[in-house]
Every structure is written in structure tokens, then in C-alpha cells.
Scaffold this active site. Structure first.
Site: not given
Ligand code: NAD
Length: 481
Positions: A170, A248, A282, A383
Site C-alpha cells: 500500500k 521506520e 526523514c 519534526e
Molecule cells: P504517514 O504516517 O502519514 O503515512 C505513512 C503511510 O501509512 C501511508 O501509506 C499512509 O496511508 C499509511 N497509514 C496512515 N494511517 C494508517 C493506518 N491507520 N493504518 C495503516 N496505515 C496507515 O507518513 P507520511 O506523511 O506519508 O510520511 C512522512 C513521515 O515518514 C515523516 O515522519 C518521515 O520522517 C517519515 N519517514 C521515515 C523514513 C525512515 O526511514 N525513517 C523514511 C521516509 C519517511
């Protein structure tokens, strides 16, 4: 409409969503299917059904299929980078780098599929031998964020398939285009039907199914800390067997600049690490911790450089800083910039929202630099995930190290210094999963472990040979002849 891929077939989906170009909001990249909970369940059933075939596939066949995916990604890198830049807003050179990395990751795991090894040990009991083998973990739910639309899916999907698992993927709802293009390539690579499934849609609609279905054995998630916690709770709290999970999450990565640093190296590391990819990484260097002796020269050089960085359409020649991904994220950045000023930080350059650049309406924001900030301010603890960085003045190297580690996060950390002694000390004592010396905190190799400590990560590392820990489970067999 671009459909979902379930059980080896393309499915239109219950609903659809427009994929909008953040560099020009009049431009719709495409209309992408949005899966329902029932379709997500179908995808899990298809993956579960395919497991026996995945496991029967020879390592050579898996390797060939992954190699074919990697080759096609690399051959189509310009087209895929254009799509990525168009839907996410990453400047084209960064988008190209990301696509190449995705291709390299598939190639790397094509090799790893042939190198799954075990161990044979003498037992403590007479005559017995002990054999340790690795087996696929089963059906893996893969949930990814919007900021690396092809590389993060690649670094989860490639090892999952290499080690004989079946996948339900997804992608983030903001970037279905790159995910769909990748899925289409994988669909032709030779994996059995159901081995790989794509369900596009919102977390709130289908997330629960992907986390809670007892047929899912493992969940790999990259995204925000808040969603990560939900994933962990669902994986542990569900009925039946708990799922293995890997998270992550966010970062608040420090880049320390010491008095003896080469100024140009320091500025290059800070500009690249904090602002490239519009700061939406990130691993972005959002805290610039600078010792007294170089502080004023560093700030002056940063201000001059930032004022000249071209902000514009991600796909336009010369653009360094593309738009923010969407209106919601840009508002979050603007709110943090206002908060930084209220907390006493000094905004020395940038921070203005631009509604139109070169006649194109988009979510533009000039890269912002704060000085006179302290580490306890919210802008240094939370963040922001945008083109915003804060300078924190430190008295000396020890003080800088203490500030660097004073955070809930621990993903990446950097130091700029010409002293071997300082480099060795920081490398040893920075509390982070990745440490960079005279290099930006963001930007990593595809064949070595990636991940962090504290609230940034949970579970085994991703990428490189370490990925085997998550995507396989060991079996210990005792044999008495
Ligand atoms: P997000 O948590 O909003 O979404 C991430 C994913 O989770 C999306 O596919 C979203 O649809 C899904 N999701 C949302 N609610 C859910 C639920 N209840 N159940 C299951 N899945 C759900 O994050 P984002 O805004 O897409 O990404 C930004 C974040 O990602 C930042 O905090 C960034 O630091 C982090 N990030 C971390 C890394 C790493 O490797 N540490 C890499 C890239 C991004």
C-alpha cells in the site's frame, strides 16, 4: 483510471483519486484507483494463496525476476524520474537519483536471492547435529510514505520477494503514480500470480485490514511516528498470532559544525542535507549545531547561499528546491515557521509561501533558516518535514555533542570537522543509526543497513544483507542419525 493489482489481475477499485502535481496544481498526473477494505482483504487472500508458489520458485527464478525489474527501472530512469518529480515535487536530479537507487536495490536483492545461507553446528549432545535454516516469513504488508515514492517501496518489496514471501503493498495516497509504474513492471517480471499485490488507497480505509488480518505474518512500515505507534499496537493487539513488525519513522537529525571545519564543506553539507528534496527527508539535517568560532561565518555563508537557491517547478531545468508536497504539509511548515518566531528564533532568510512561480500555481515555500534557537524549542524537538533548518550555537565540541544527542530521535547525525580526533569521537558517541563525517545527513548507499535508534525506528534494519533478518524466520533443526 490506473487500477489496483490483486491476484495477478488488474482491478478498477471501489473509488478513485486524482494525483495532483504540486508544482502546478492545474495538472492532474492521473486518476488512480482507491481500494476498499474488501479489496484489501482480497489482496491478502491472494497473497496467502500464492505463498506455496512463491516458496516453490527457485532462487534462480527469483533472482532473474528481480534482476529484470531492476534492469527495466534503470532503462526507464528518465521517464520514471519525470513521473516521480511530477507527482511528488522532488527536483529532477534528486528524482533521477532516487529511481537509480530503486533499480540498484532490485539488482542487489537479485544477488541476495542466491545467497540465502544457513549454519550447521555440532550439538552439545553426542551424535546430534544442529542445522539453522532461513524460511520466508509469509505474507508481508508493506506500507510506505509519500517522500520516497519509488525507493522505499523498492527497498521493502525487493527483499520480501527475494526471500520467497508474498506481498501486499500500500503506497501513500499522495504518490500512487510511481507505485503503480513499479507494480506494472513487477507484474511482468515472472512472479506467480498473487505473489505481489498493489492496493492503493487511504490508510484510514484499508490500513486496518493490512495490519489486522491474521494471514499477514509481517508488517513493514515507513511513515510518521504517530502512525507507527498504531501499526505496533495493531500488530501486537490483534486476535490470533501477533505480527512481526518493523517501523521506520521520523528524525530531527543534527549536523554538527566544529570550529576546525572547512567552511565550504559545512555549507554544502547543510544546504544539501537540510533543503534538498524540499527538506522532506526523514534524514534531513534540521538542527545545525555550530560551535562559537565558526558560527557567524557559517550563518553568513548559509544566508548568501540560500538566497540564491532556485525554487520552482520540480521538472524545470535549474530548479534545486521543488514545491512542498501538498497544501496540508505546506501549512504545517508555515505554522512551524510562525512558532519558531514566537519561540524567539530569528528567521534570517526565507520562509515565504509563494502561490505562483513562473506562472504555475503550486505549493512553493522559500527555504527558511532560523538562528538564535535553543535545542529545547519545539522547532528543534518536533519534526517539521519541510525546507526549514535551525542553527543552535554551541560553546565547544562537547557541548555540541550533548545537544546533538538531546532528542527523542536517532536516525542520522553528521559532523563537519578536519580533526581525526573529533571525527572518531563523534562517530563513536553520536546516538544515531547512521553517522556522516563531512557528508550530508541525508543520502545513503543502497547496499548497507539503513535505520535509526530511539523514536526513529523499531525492529531490524532495512536494506543490505541485514534485510534478511526481517523477511525471513530461522528454523533450528536437531538431527540424530
Ligand atoms: P504517514 O504516517 O502519514 O503515512 C505513512 C503511510 O501509512 C501511508 O501509506 C499512509 O496511508 C499509511 N497509514 C496512515 N494511517 C494508517 C493506518 N491507520 N493504518 C495503516 N496505515 C496507515 O507518513 P507520511 O506523511 O506519508 O510520511 C512522512 C513521515 O515518514 C515523516 O515522519 C518521515 O520522517 C517519515 N519517514 C521515515 C523514513 C525512515 O526511514 N525513517 C523514511 C521516509 C519517511
Amino acid at each position: 483510471m490506473f487500477p489496483n493489482f490483486i491476484g495477478g489481475q488488474w482491478h478498477a477499485g471501489a473509488d478513485a483519486t486524482d494525483n495532483v502535481n504540486p508544482s502546478d496544481t492545474r495538472d492532474v498526473v492521473g486518476v488512480y484507483a482507491r481500494a476498499s477494505a474488501a479489496e484489501a482483504t482480497d489482496a491478502i487472500a491472494a497473497a496467502h494463496h500464492a505463498l506455496a508458489n512463491c516458496q516453490a520458485m527457485t532462487p534462480q527464478a527469483r533472482s532473474d525476476a528481480l534482476d529484470a525489474v531492476g534492469s527495466e527501472i534503470l532503462a526507464r530512469k528518465n521517464e520514471l524520474a519525470d513521473l516521480l518529480a511530477r507527482e511528488e515535487g522532488k527536483a529532477l536530479p534528486d528524482a533521477q537519483g532516487e529511481v537509480v537507487r530503486a533499480g540498484q536495490i532490485f539488482k542487489f536483492f537479485a544477488g541476495e536471492a542466491l545467497r540465502v545461507a544457513g549454519e550447521l553446528l555440532a550439538s552439545t549432545r553426542p551424535g546430534m547435529t544442529v542445522e539453522i535454516t532461513r524460511e520466508p516469513v509469509g505474507v508481508v504488508s508493506i506500507i510506505t510514505p509519500w517522500n520516497f515514492p519509488i525507493a522505499i517501496p523498492a527497498w521493502k518489496i525487493a527483499p520480501a520477494l527475494a526471500y520467497g514471501n508474498a506481498v501486499v503493498f500500500k503506497p501513500a495516497e499522495l504518490v500512487p503514480g510511481s507505485a503503480w509504474a513499479l507494480a506494472e513492471i513487477i507484474s511482468r517480471a515472472g512472479f506467480p500470480p498473487g505473489a505481489f499485490n498493489l492496493v492503493m488507497g487511504r490508510g484510514r480505509d484499508i490500513g486496518d485490514v493490512l495490519l489486522s488480518d491474521p494471514r499477514v505474518s509481517a508488517i513493514t512500515f515507513t511513515g510518521s511516528e504517530g502512525t507507527g505507534r498504531k501499526v505496533a499496537q495493531a500488530a501486537i493487539g490483534r486476535a490470533g498470532a501477533m505480527a512481526k513488525f518493523q517501523l521506520e519513522m521520523g528524525g530531527k537529525n543534527p549536523l554538527v559544525v566544529l570550529d576546525d571545519a572547512d567552511l565550504q564543506t559545512a555549507v554544502n553539507c547543510a544546504i544539501n542535507g537540510a533543503y534538498y528534496a524540499t527538506g522532506q527527508r526523514c534524514t534531513a539535517s534540521s538542527r545545525l549545531i555550530v560551535t562559537n568560532g565558526i558560527h557567524d561565518r557559517f550563518v553568513a555563508a548559509m544566508r548568501d547561499k540560500l538566497a540564491t537557491l532556485p525554487v520552482g517547478d520540480a521538472r524545470a531545468a535549474g530548479t534545486v528546491i521543488g514545491p512542498v508536497v501538498d497544501a496540508k504539509q505546506r501549512q504545517q511548515d508555515i505554522d512551524f515557521i510562525a512558532l519558531g518566531a514566537r519561540e524567539g528564533g530569528q528567521l534570517v532568510v526565507g520562509g515565504e509561501a509563494l502561490e505562483v512561480v513562473d506562472g504555475k500555481p503550486g505549493y512553493y515555500l522559500r527555504p527558511a533558516l532560523f538562528t538564535a534557537t535553543t535545542n529545547d524549542m519545539r522547532i528543534n524537538q518536533e519534526e517539521i518535514f519541510g525546507p526549514v533548518a535551525c542553527v543552535i550555537r554551541a560553546a565547544d565540541a562537547d557541548h555540541a555533542l550533548a545537544i546533538a544527542n538531546d532528542t527523542r530521535f536517532g536516525l542520522s547525525a553528521g559532523v563537519v570537522t578536519t580533526s581525526l580526533k573529533h571525527a572518531a569521537h563523534f562517530k563513536r558517541h553520536l546516538q544515531a543509526g547512521m553517522v556522516m563525517v563531512n557528508a550530508p545527513t541525508a543520502g545513503v548507499d543502497p547496499h548497507v543497513p539503513f535505520g535509526g535508534r530511539k523514536s526513529s525506528s523499531h525492529g531490524p534494519r532495512e536494506q543490505g544483507r541485514h534485510a534478511v533478518e526481517f523477511y525471513t524466520t530461522t528454523k533450528t533443526s536437531y538431527v540424530q542419525p
